[in-house]
Design an enzyme around this catalytic site. Sequence first.
Site, mmCIF file in Angstrom:
data_model
loop_
_atom_site.group_PDB
_atom_site.id
_atom_site.type_symbol
_atom_site.label_atom_id
_atom_site.label_comp_id
_atom_site.label_asym_id
_atom_site.label_seq_id
_atom_site.Cartn_x
_atom_site.Cartn_y
_atom_site.Cartn_z
ATOM 1 C CB SER A 184 -0.691 0.016 1.202
ATOM 2 O OG SER A 184 -0.247 0.627 2.215
ATOM 3 C CE LYS A 185 -0.610 8.158 -2.673
ATOM 4 N NZ LYS A 185 -1.531 9.025 -2.809
ATOM 5 N NE ARG A 186 -2.348 3.289 4.840
ATOM 6 C CZ ARG A 186 -2.507 2.294 5.300
ATOM 7 N NH1 ARG A 186 -1.853 1.395 6.467
ATOM 8 N NH2 ARG A 186 -3.109 1.700 4.822
#
Length: 480
Positions: A251-253
């Site tokens: 994910s982007k995180r």
Amino acid sequence: MKTRTRFAPSPTGYMHIGNLRTALYEYLIAKSADGDFLLRIEDTDQKRYVEGATDIIYSTLKTVGMNWDEGPDIGGAYGPYVQSERKPIYAEYAHKLVELGGAHYCFCAPKEDADDDETEENAVPSKFQDPCKRLTLEEARARIAAGEPYTVRQTINKKGKSHFHDEVYGDIEIDYDDLDEGVLLKTDGFPTYNFANVIDDHLMEITHVVRGNEYISSTPKYNLIYETFGWTPPVYVHVPQVMKDAQHKLSKRNGDASFQDLVAKGYLPAAILNYIALLGWNPGDDREIFSLDELEKAFSVERLNKSPAIFDIVKLTWMNGCYIRELSAEKFHELAMPWYEKCLTRSLNLEMLSKVLQPRVETLAEIAEQTGFLEAVSDYNLALYENKKMKTDGKVAATALKLTADRLPQIEQWNNESLFECLKALAAENSLKNGQILYPLRIALSGRETTAGGATEIAAVLGREETLARVEAALSKLGD
Ligand code: GLU
């Protein structure tokens, strides 16, 4: 029939590795069959629109060499290729679908907090309770004519099981009861993804659709729309999600889920592309290094697999190292320059530095770690001069560095080869081992036990003046 595939990203400002992989498989399916690869921008969710996002899509695809045959910027016979410019087309087909019985007008007010599509889509609790399904077409049309806001909602009257074939997951069976009668056309006249993808894929004559396996459960709904219109659905190729590990999606995180993140961390576009090709596809032999052209030749849909694709940064880093070593010296130097500019201010022989680093770094970002000492030697412990294998200690180092300091000014050609020859001769003249001269010199120049490059390579990069200054500084440190 000509093979036609499309990459249909939403302009989010971010090229997720999973999306780029989808684009790659779409591209390879088209190109390996001499077909067309299209780019379609899916921007019907206007609230999520991000300024400049389309440019990121263009530049990423261009950087990796995936050129499209039709698309918003170059046009084509099936345009427009931006969904927000196709609004009238969706409206026309939505009304047709209602007439054919595949959808109905719905006047149920979206929930008050309905400020995104999903909430609007789910505003009606269950398909069997939608009161608007009982309206006659005349009643519904009269309400629309009177100006009442409405949506077009899919009608699902079928019972039993829906079947379809997927190239990766095989034969799939889904109960019609598990499908919701979602919104196809919103009150603002924009289509939802669930409608637009079908209309566009049909009108653009798309033959193969590649997308994430999260779309499998909605596919029977799309097939119902195809069926009602009397159209043939495309070949479905669902691919597993790209995972960070067995449980978590990439994910982007994580900060390394996008193409841009990886480039910023010093990975080469060609290596990233090569790596992601193998996330869900294998060539059937043990080859791992593929250019885009080679992928086109080797690719086949049959070799896509459904096991979870775990993104392994260690493997990517290894592969990136292979790509770095294959670059010409000039190309590596050109790519390294921006990294030098970021972390080095002193005047150095950068061509030489590139020669030292190219065989030894796996990412361009390592340049920063490997070159910190070139800026300045951090304070180090004198115990570093003690090395059993090199037969050195503080005393040997002091003697060796003094001899070196006296010899360095006489060296005519300040380059690695002549420095090395000259210091080797110096060792022989003084009955010392090469290491007894070179090891202390490396410590003196870097303050580090290990460096990318040996003592004379570092000296060649630093230049005569700075080398001498560092040797003198080491001598006084040893003398204290
Ligand atoms: N716009 C959709 C997405 O970005 C495309 C899915 C598809 O390829 O149909 O997920």
